[in-house]
Design an enzyme around this catalytic site. Sequence first.
Site, PDB file in Angstrom:
ATOM      1  N   SER A  95      68.538  41.778  44.466  1.00 46.44           N
ATOM      2  CA  SER A  95      68.514  40.757  45.466  1.00 46.44           C
ATOM      3  C   SER A  95      69.762  40.007  45.621  1.00 46.44           C
ATOM      4  CB  SER A  95      67.438  39.667  45.151  1.00 46.44           C
ATOM      5  OG  SER A  95      67.823  39.101  44.026  1.00 46.44           O
ATOM      6  N   LYS A 152      75.447  32.971  44.442  1.00 46.63           N
ATOM      7  CA  LYS A 152      74.153  33.305  45.025  1.00 46.63           C
ATOM      8  C   LYS A 152      73.340  32.109  45.492  1.00 46.63           C
ATOM      9  CE  LYS A 152      70.206  35.979  44.067  1.00 46.63           C
ATOM     10  NZ  LYS A 152      69.516  37.048  43.154  1.00 46.63           N
ATOM     11  N   SER A 210      68.775  42.458  39.672  1.00 44.03           N
ATOM     12  CA  SER A 210      69.216  41.965  41.055  1.00 44.03           C
ATOM     13  C   SER A 210      70.705  41.937  40.768  1.00 44.03           C
ATOM     14  CB  SER A 210      68.955  40.749  41.368  1.00 44.03           C
ATOM     15  OG  SER A 210      67.476  40.997  41.788  1.00 44.03           O
TER      16      SER A 210
END
Length: 478
Positions: free
Chosen positions: A152, A77, A176
């Site tokens: 997210s 990420k 997330s």
Amino acid sequence: MFSYTTIKDYKEKLLNGQTTCVEAVSFYVALIKQNAHLNAFLEVYEDEALQRAAFLDSQRKAGVPMGKMHGVITGLKDVICYKGHKLSASSKILEGFISIYNATATQKLLDEGAIIIGRQNCDEFAMGSSNENSAFGNVLNARDNSRVPGGSSGGSAVSVQAALCMISLGSDTGGSVRQPADFCGIVGLKPTYGRISRYGLIAYASSFDQIGIFGNNIEDVALTLEVIAGPDEFDSTALTSPVPQYSAIINSNPSKKYRVAYFKETLEHPGLDPEIAQATRKFIQTLINEGHTVEQVDFELLEYVVPAYYVLTTAEASSNLSRYDGIKYGYAAKDKVVDLTDFYKKTRSQGFGKEVKRRILLGTFVLSAGYYDAYFTKAQQVRTMLVNRTNTIFSQYDAIISPTVPSPAFKLGEKSNDPIEMFLADIYTVFANLAGIPGISVPLFKTHYGMNFGIQVMSSKGNEEMMLQIAESFVQLS
Ligand code: GLN
């Protein structure tokens, strides 16, 4: 033709010459290119990954023992540092920034032979539940492109869902990792606060943030956890307790009967999708039929978890994000400015997106002298009550289960104009972050229109071993 099931199986195939790391990288790079429309990756390190794969192949052929993550194609990420590579938190404000060191988790993966394939799209500064807050565009759910992947860590989840990598690391401050894993039909784990070092993870809300892991199965996730967890001199909040061999124990006690709690308020919540409520109730019955003890527990604090989470995390975010001022690194406003304050204002107004600005404003407000006690102190008190209540529950039960999210993946744009509605999507996941306990989302079900959803299993602090065993036994039952 390359095919993948588990890391263990892949490593066996490498050892007996059925495949190579170069073949694996080529396979994934081709799929990433074919699926560019999903927008899961912000950057793909094709040449570098191929070179590293060739190096690993030659090492293996020369008889050098394989690391635990030998050749594992891994995505990161865009909030996790990888030395010498861009890092942007999917924000314009970090324009041009290059990591000058590796996150501890990244370093540990590399030390065990992982191949980092690319940097994955996410909500800006990990703030969001749908990946619609990225400065670099939405990510699409691979199962239905009109739906969100969750957020997210949307790009990291979709990458595993669409077989663009074997595992990915995300971050979980309020759900997330677990929420997008639920929306994408994969496994997503958030460990106990402090189990994985936060060194090299861009801070959102430091007392909540944890790196989390996405995988196709529990075994892969357990193996990755045992590699990246552990004490770290660069993070004083990292737990010092020894790291168990999670991957070796997930199946060690398959017939064990557990004591499981679920919250009455969770299953009676008006926002809970009826199909999810029904599947969860049916699953609880299956567990009881299997001889587990499953009991309903009152949890009158449920309605306070989302407000407490948003007060505390925005407060921490407003402080953490004050470092982005355009002076030392990142985006700097090019306009004519009258003084330093004017420069800061222009840089931050232009560099941050709408949701991040909303949260900085909210966080600054709850920390302001006049409102500090009414909001921040109150939310801290709620957090303490939650921690105490959680300890009491875990003195009687091995695990708490719930749906991971109240709804399956929603349509793009469906909630983006209603922040409160979006915040409510986090109702079942923020609890684990407030209490600091581990949680895992296990994909078990599908809606009648084919979208995945799962069950979340949470255990007491530091008890990932049992949580993983329970989660594995749930998979075997389904
Ligand atoms: N959706 C939550 C938020 O927007 C969770 C984010 C996260 O875990 N990083 O704060």
